[in-house]
Enzyme design. Sequence first.
Site, PDB file in Angstrom:
ATOM      1  N   TYR A  48       0.848  -1.196   0.000  1.00 29.86           N
ATOM      2  CA  TYR A  48       0.000   0.000   0.000  1.00 29.86           C
ATOM      3  C   TYR A  48       0.882   1.243   0.000  1.00 29.86           C
ATOM      4  O   TYR A  48       2.013   1.225   0.458  1.00 29.86           O
ATOM      5  CB  TYR A  48      -1.017   0.005   1.137  1.00 29.86           C
ATOM      6  N   CYS A  49       0.335   2.325  -0.597  1.00 30.15           N
ATOM      7  CA  CYS A  49       1.063   3.589  -0.776  1.00 30.15           C
ATOM      8  C   CYS A  49       2.479   3.350  -1.324  1.00 30.15           C
ATOM      9  O   CYS A  49       3.468   3.735  -0.713  1.00 30.15           O
ATOM     10  CB  CYS A  49       1.131   4.362   0.540  1.00 30.15           C
TER      11      CYS A  49
END
Length: 277
Positions: A145-146
Amino acid sequence: MKSILQQPIWRFYDQSISAKQRSPLESFATDDTLCQLVGQLASPPTIRTWVHDASVVLGIQDHRLPYVQQGMDLLKERGYHPIVRNSGGLAVVLDEGVLNISIVLSEQTEALSINDGYDVMVALVKGLFPEVADKIEAYEIVGSYCPGSYDLSIEGKKFAGISQRRLRQGVAVQIYLCIEGSGSDRAALIRDFYNESLRGEETKFTYPNIVPDVMASLSELIDASLTVEAVGIRLQQLLHNMTEEIRVESFHDEELTLYAFYLQRVLERNKKMLEQK
């Protein structure tokens, strides 16, 4: 980058306990305040630690997801409080097993490129974990994620992400370090958020296809006994090696006035953005 970490004075602001039950929005206001103070040379370079209870910080692009409200409802059902930050980047998980560190420097004393800012934080993290320093790599971990070009990983498993904030000649380089708990469980939470918020719809922006197994915490990667508190102690020991003087200081009265200004600004921007949906 070692030279930038070697400062005559470091201010140390520890919010690893005091910030827990506060909104992460308050942390963004704190770093904005420190950016101005350090940037304008009204404060020495500063290192701040902060921890927040179960929250998911969404980026602007996340807020544009077609079913973001349903996704946010899912996060709430799982016990996480969603907030939206008024900056780039995508969803990240904050909880009591995640230690955030901000390094705040002034560009008045030394120009700092974007990459320089990232490299300073990488050097700090390697100093914190000398037993695996040669294994820590900075490159994008696809499936995390990110994701970003300065994801930190050990043997392909991401444990940290770095961002930057620049304001009034101040630079705040921020990192989240997944110390305790399961990195893959955190990733699975964000995977479920995207699945619920997209529901199979095509979007102009490409959201990450999250593979939970590519993320882990440092207690999983290095030592099962590693805790947020233990890493905080490591950081203070490292600081003693990087400076002649450590000033352990929260905000003074006049600085609190500036903080109140930035907090109001952060809250207003957040409210305005939520109303745009």
